[in-house]
Design a protein around this motif. Structure first.
Motif, PDB file in Angstrom:
ATOM      1  N   ASP A 117      52.118   2.646 -10.525  1.00 22.67           N
ATOM      2  CA  ASP A 117      53.285   3.469 -10.240  1.00 22.67           C
ATOM      3  C   ASP A 117      53.060   4.195  -8.921  1.00 22.67           C
ATOM      4  O   ASP A 117      52.189   5.063  -8.816  1.00 22.67           O
ATOM      5  CB  ASP A 117      53.490   4.461 -11.385  1.00 22.67           C
ATOM      6  CG  ASP A 117      54.703   5.343 -11.128  1.00 22.67           C
ATOM      7  OD1 ASP A 117      55.746   4.807 -10.704  1.00 22.67           O
ATOM      8  OD2 ASP A 117      54.592   6.569 -11.305  1.00 22.67           O
ATOM      9  N   LEU A 118      53.854   3.822  -7.912  1.00 24.16           N
ATOM     10  CA  LEU A 118      53.640   4.372  -6.574  1.00 24.16           C
ATOM     11  C   LEU A 118      53.901   5.869  -6.528  1.00 24.16           C
ATOM     12  O   LEU A 118      53.238   6.599  -5.797  1.00 24.16           O
ATOM     13  CB  LEU A 118      54.542   3.645  -5.564  1.00 24.16           C
ATOM     14  CG  LEU A 118      54.141   2.198  -5.232  1.00 24.16           C
ATOM     15  CD1 LEU A 118      55.201   1.538  -4.359  1.00 24.16           C
ATOM     16  CD2 LEU A 118      52.779   2.149  -4.544  1.00 24.16           C
ATOM     17  N   ALA A 119      54.891   6.361  -7.311  1.00 23.87           N
ATOM     18  CA  ALA A 119      55.252   7.779  -7.251  1.00 23.87           C
ATOM     19  C   ALA A 119      54.092   8.655  -7.720  1.00 23.87           C
ATOM     20  O   ALA A 119      53.764   9.652  -7.087  1.00 23.87           O
ATOM     21  CB  ALA A 119      56.498   8.034  -8.093  1.00 23.87           C
ATOM     22  N   SER A 120      53.459   8.261  -8.792  1.00 22.65           N
ATOM     23  CA  SER A 120      52.404   9.121  -9.345  1.00 22.65           C
ATOM     24  C   SER A 120      51.005   8.671  -8.915  1.00 22.65           C
ATOM     25  O   SER A 120      50.040   9.420  -9.048  1.00 22.65           O
ATOM     26  CB  SER A 120      52.477   9.094 -10.877  1.00 22.65           C
ATOM     27  OG  SER A 120      52.175   7.785 -11.337  1.00 22.65           O
ATOM     28  N   GLY A 121      50.911   7.459  -8.413  1.00 19.47           N
ATOM     29  CA  GLY A 121      49.582   6.944  -8.075  1.00 19.47           C
ATOM     30  C   GLY A 121      48.796   6.560  -9.314  1.00 19.47           C
ATOM     31  O   GLY A 121      47.597   6.308  -9.248  1.00 19.47           O
ATOM     32  N   GLN A 122      49.453   6.528 -10.446  1.00 15.18           N
ATOM     33  CA  GLN A 122      48.791   6.223 -11.716  1.00 15.18           C
ATOM     34  C   GLN A 122      49.137   4.813 -12.173  1.00 15.18           C
ATOM     35  O   GLN A 122      49.989   4.152 -11.578  1.00 15.18           O
ATOM     36  CB  GLN A 122      49.259   7.199 -12.808  1.00 15.18           C
ATOM     37  CG  GLN A 122      49.116   8.657 -12.450  1.00 15.18           C
ATOM     38  CD  GLN A 122      47.668   9.118 -12.522  1.00 15.18           C
ATOM     39  OE1 GLN A 122      46.971   8.848 -13.493  1.00 15.18           O
ATOM     40  NE2 GLN A 122      47.218   9.782 -11.467  1.00 15.18           N
ATOM     41  N   ARG A 123      48.509   4.445 -13.275  1.00 15.80           N
ATOM     42  CA  ARG A 123      48.792   3.165 -13.878  1.00 15.80           C
ATOM     43  C   ARG A 123      50.271   3.070 -14.264  1.00 15.80           C
ATOM     44  O   ARG A 123      50.846   4.021 -14.801  1.00 15.80           O
ATOM     45  CB  ARG A 123      47.934   3.023 -15.139  1.00 15.80           C
ATOM     46  CG  ARG A 123      48.150   1.695 -15.778  1.00 15.80           C
ATOM     47  CD  ARG A 123      47.462   1.519 -17.085  1.00 15.80           C
ATOM     48  NE  ARG A 123      47.955   0.223 -17.537  1.00 15.80           N
ATOM     49  CZ  ARG A 123      47.263  -0.632 -18.245  1.00 15.80           C
ATOM     50  NH1 ARG A 123      46.067  -0.329 -18.635  1.00 15.80           N
ATOM     51  NH2 ARG A 123      47.778  -1.792 -18.587  1.00 15.80           N
ATOM     52  N   GLY A 124      50.897   1.928 -13.968  1.00 11.40           N
ATOM     53  CA  GLY A 124      52.305   1.723 -14.326  1.00 11.40           C
ATOM     54  C   GLY A 124      52.434   0.615 -15.357  1.00 11.40           C
ATOM     55  O   GLY A 124      51.424   0.102 -15.845  1.00 11.40           O
ATOM     56  N   SER A 125      53.673   0.243 -15.667  1.00  9.57           N
ATOM     57  CA  SER A 125      53.886  -0.781 -16.685  1.00  9.57           C
ATOM     58  C   SER A 125      54.372  -2.074 -16.052  1.00  9.57           C
ATOM     59  O   SER A 125      55.278  -2.086 -15.217  1.00  9.57           O
ATOM     60  CB  SER A 125      54.927  -0.298 -17.692  1.00  9.57           C
ATOM     61  OG  SER A 125      55.480  -1.412 -18.364  1.00  9.57           O
ATOM     62  N   ARG A 126      53.779  -3.165 -16.461  1.00  9.15           N
ATOM     63  CA  ARG A 126      54.192  -4.499 -16.044  1.00  9.15           C
ATOM     64  C   ARG A 126      55.635  -4.776 -16.472  1.00  9.15           C
ATOM     65  O   ARG A 126      56.381  -5.447 -15.767  1.00  9.15           O
ATOM     66  CB  ARG A 126      53.196  -5.465 -16.689  1.00  9.15           C
ATOM     67  CG  ARG A 126      53.522  -6.917 -16.663  1.00  9.15           C
ATOM     68  CD  ARG A 126      52.470  -7.711 -17.437  1.00  9.15           C
ATOM     69  NE  ARG A 126      51.118  -7.420 -17.002  1.00  9.15           N
ATOM     70  CZ  ARG A 126      50.328  -8.284 -16.353  1.00  9.15           C
ATOM     71  NH1 ARG A 126      50.745  -9.488 -16.101  1.00  9.15           N
ATOM     72  NH2 ARG A 126      49.124  -7.933 -15.977  1.00  9.15           N
ATOM     73  N   HIS A 127      56.029  -4.228 -17.634  1.00 12.00           N
ATOM     74  CA  HIS A 127      57.373  -4.487 -18.156  1.00 12.00           C
ATOM     75  C   HIS A 127      58.465  -3.847 -17.307  1.00 12.00           C
ATOM     76  O   HIS A 127      59.603  -4.292 -17.310  1.00 12.00           O
ATOM     77  CB  HIS A 127      57.509  -3.962 -19.585  1.00 12.00           C
ATOM     78  CG  HIS A 127      56.424  -4.427 -20.490  1.00 12.00           C
ATOM     79  ND1 HIS A 127      56.019  -5.743 -20.530  1.00 12.00           N
ATOM     80  CD2 HIS A 127      55.641  -3.766 -21.379  1.00 12.00           C
ATOM     81  CE1 HIS A 127      55.033  -5.865 -21.410  1.00 12.00           C
ATOM     82  NE2 HIS A 127      54.787  -4.679 -21.926  1.00 12.00           N
ATOM     83  N   ALA A 128      58.108  -2.783 -16.586  1.00  9.20           N
ATOM     84  CA  ALA A 128      59.120  -1.991 -15.877  1.00  9.20           C
ATOM     85  C   ALA A 128      59.851  -2.797 -14.792  1.00  9.20           C
ATOM     86  O   ALA A 128      60.972  -2.453 -14.434  1.00  9.20           O
ATOM     87  CB  ALA A 128      58.460  -0.766 -15.252  1.00  9.20           C
ATOM     88  N   HIS A 129      59.242  -3.856 -14.310  1.00  4.62           N
ATOM     89  CA  HIS A 129      59.853  -4.587 -13.193  1.00  4.62           C
ATOM     90  C   HIS A 129      61.110  -5.351 -13.589  1.00  4.62           C
ATOM     91  O   HIS A 129      61.953  -5.650 -12.737  1.00  4.62           O
ATOM     92  CB  HIS A 129      58.837  -5.550 -12.587  1.00  4.62           C
ATOM     93  CG  HIS A 129      57.577  -4.878 -12.145  1.00  4.62           C
ATOM     94  ND1 HIS A 129      57.552  -3.972 -11.107  1.00  4.62           N
ATOM     95  CD2 HIS A 129      56.312  -4.931 -12.627  1.00  4.62           C
ATOM     96  CE1 HIS A 129      56.309  -3.525 -10.952  1.00  4.62           C
ATOM     97  NE2 HIS A 129      55.547  -4.086 -11.867  1.00  4.62           N
ATOM     98  N   VAL A 130      61.235  -5.702 -14.852  1.00  5.25           N
ATOM     99  CA  VAL A 130      62.414  -6.491 -15.251  1.00  5.25           C
ATOM    100  C   VAL A 130      63.215  -5.882 -16.401  1.00  5.25           C
ATOM    101  O   VAL A 130      64.351  -6.301 -16.649  1.00  5.25           O
ATOM    102  CB  VAL A 130      62.047  -7.952 -15.646  1.00  5.25           C
ATOM    103  CG1 VAL A 130      61.626  -8.760 -14.430  1.00  5.25           C
ATOM    104  CG2 VAL A 130      60.983  -7.974 -16.719  1.00  5.25           C
ATOM    105  N   GLU A 131      62.639  -4.915 -17.109  1.00  3.08           N
ATOM    106  CA  GLU A 131      63.310  -4.446 -18.319  1.00  3.08           C
ATOM    107  C   GLU A 131      64.722  -3.918 -18.031  1.00  3.08           C
ATOM    108  O   GLU A 131      65.677  -4.266 -18.723  1.00  3.08           O
ATOM    109  CB  GLU A 131      62.481  -3.377 -19.044  1.00  3.08           C
ATOM    110  CG  GLU A 131      63.151  -2.953 -20.357  1.00  3.08           C
ATOM    111  CD  GLU A 131      62.237  -2.163 -21.271  1.00  3.08           C
ATOM    112  OE1 GLU A 131      61.230  -1.602 -20.802  1.00  3.08           O
ATOM    113  OE2 GLU A 131      62.559  -2.105 -22.485  1.00  3.08           O
TER     114      GLU A 131
END
Ligand SMILES: *Cc1c(COP(=O)(O)O)cnc(C)c1O
Length: 457
Positions: A117-131
């Protein structure tokens, strides 16, 4: 057996010293080449033992080179699909759009935001790109993309139905193809299949009578690759959902092809869409990404948030997760629908919507370029790939007469398959048929060159 035959065979070193083999040694691992030479020599000894004569050095060298080429060139290669079957599972299903290909290249050349997650610099979710895109296009609350539809269904049944019963109409406990059988997948998930009705007729009352306190779901499966015609009955999805609501049992719907557009707009039968399944109230709708969706191999589960959340949390979700290349291509493909440009940009829809005039013009241009062996005839293209069974689209074909060639159409088809790139054609009544509908626009030249070469006797 002649000892002189054995003595006449060159040594391994002698074969390796040949400049044509030296050529191989500059490219490939020495030990691997030596092993090839040894195995060819062993074959030669076998011939001599059988009383035949051993090969000359030239023949040996050429057979080593041919074997090296066969073993060490990619066997997964592009082909020209002139069969007219748009979603051809054996030929890789849906070709991708330019944008989907670019997306694959852009996220795989270097690193990407796959789970960042670019905004937080933390781990993001793979699902977020298409959900969000899948939700927008299907009207569902939540969505999850995984490796393919078979794994989406396996995940869904494992997460929601393990140790419980799943009710399926006898006419839908089917094999989809390639060894994917609904009863087997159910068993694999740990659920018990309860079949109701008969092959041709099933009523809501059949489902209702089979419901017990152990029932986890009603499963509806779209008959994507066959049609039962005549004396048939099947409850609508709405009727099943109504029963599910009354009895507090979720309806799961395997719709097969992720057809997001209305197929009747192109004169075909209606192919059920994920958005209809969601609107009817199915708890989850499962579909493929590389059939009528026109994207990469993947499977999608869309539906109620509480249901999809259970799928996301299940340990199998990790085992069947989608890879970043497919994810990039899926997102790019979905964007075509968001922008209302699917029919123009997605290859399978371009093929489906190809105007008759354009197909005729192309077929006539091919025939003119091929000369007297070729003529243009009416024919039919098929959608294929477990979509719209029995549905065809009128097309114009180039029919090639191969009567002056020994072996006829079968021989010409084999020659076309040996071409680089291979051309896959259709044979009908000793005629070799080429359908322009499934040949990409920039493949015309290569196709014509291949056909000319194949027709030369
Ligand atoms: C094609 C199909 C599947 C399998 O989908 P894959 O993406 O190939 O795993 C499952 N169910 C139905 C109804 C299908 O048509």
């Amino acid at each position: 057996m002649s000892t002189s035959g054995f003595r006449a065979l060159p040594s391994v070193d002698k074969v390796l010293a040949d400049p044509r083999i030296g050529d191989l040694l500059t490219t490939y691992d020495r030990e691997a080449v030596v092993n090839l030479v040894r195995s060819r020599l062993e074959e030669a000894r076998g011939l001599i033992r059988a009383g035949k004569s051993g090969p000359a050095l030239d023949v040996l060298v050429e057979s080593v080179r041919a074997r090296a080429l066969a073993l060490w060139s990619p066997s997964l290669r592009p082909v020209i699909n002139a069969t007219g079957v748009i979603i051809h599972t054996n030929l890789g299903r849906a070709p991708l759009s330019r944008e989907a290909l670019d997306a694959i290249a852009s996220v795989s050349r270097g690193y990407s935001t796959l789970e960042f997650d670019l905004a937080s610099g933390q781990r993001g979710s793979r699902h977020a790109h298409v959900e969000h895109l899948l939700c927008q296009l299907t009207g569902a609350e939540a969505a999850l993309a995984v490796n393919n539809n078979a794994s989406a269904i396996l995940l869904g049944l494992s997460a929601l139905c393990k140790g419980k019963e799943v009710i399926v109409s006898r006419g839908e406990a089917v094999e989809i193809g390639g060894g994917f059988r609904i009863p087997d997948v159910l068993r694999q998930s740990g659920a018990t299949l309860v079949e109701v009705g008969t092959t041709n007729r099933t009523y809501v009352a059949d489902y209702e009578a089979a419901i017990t306190e152990n029932t986890a779901a009603l499963l509806a499966v779209h008959s994507s690759n066959f049609r039962v015609v005549g004396f048939t009955h099947h409850p609508t999805l709405e009727e099943l959902v109504e029963l599910g609501k009354r009895t507090h049992i979720p309806v799961l719907y395997d719709i097969g092809s992720g057809c997001l557009l209305d197929t009747t707009a192109w004169g075909m039968a209606h192919e059920p869409t994920p958005q209809e399944g969601v609107a009817a109230g199915a708890a989850a709708v499962f579909f493929s990404g590389d059939k009528l969706l026109g994207g990469p191999q993947c499977g999608v589960a869309t539906g109620r948030k509480d249901v999809i959340d259970q799928l996301k949390r299940h340990p199998l979700a990790r085992a069947v997760r989608i890879d970043k290349l497919s994810l990039a291509a899926l997102a790019a493909t979905l964007l075509h629908y968001v922008k209302n440009e699917a029919a123009d940009r997605i290859p399978v829809w371009r093929m489906i919507s190809a105007p008759a005039k354009k197909l005729d013009r192309r077929a006539r241009a091919w025939a003119a370029a091929l000369g007297s062996a070729a003529r243009v005839v009416d024919g039919e293209s098929t959608v294929g790939g477990g979509s719209l069974p029995g549905e065809t689209l009128p097309t114009r074909l180039v029919a090639l007469s191969a009567s002056n060639i020994e072996g006829g159409a079968t021989e010409v088809a084999a020659r076309l398959r040996r071409n680089d790139p291979p051309v896959i054609a259709r044979i009908d009544e000793e005629m070799l048929l080429l359908d322009p509908r499934t040949v990409l626009p920039d493949e015309d030249k290569a196709l014509l060159k291949a056909v000319r070469a194949a027709l030369a006797s």
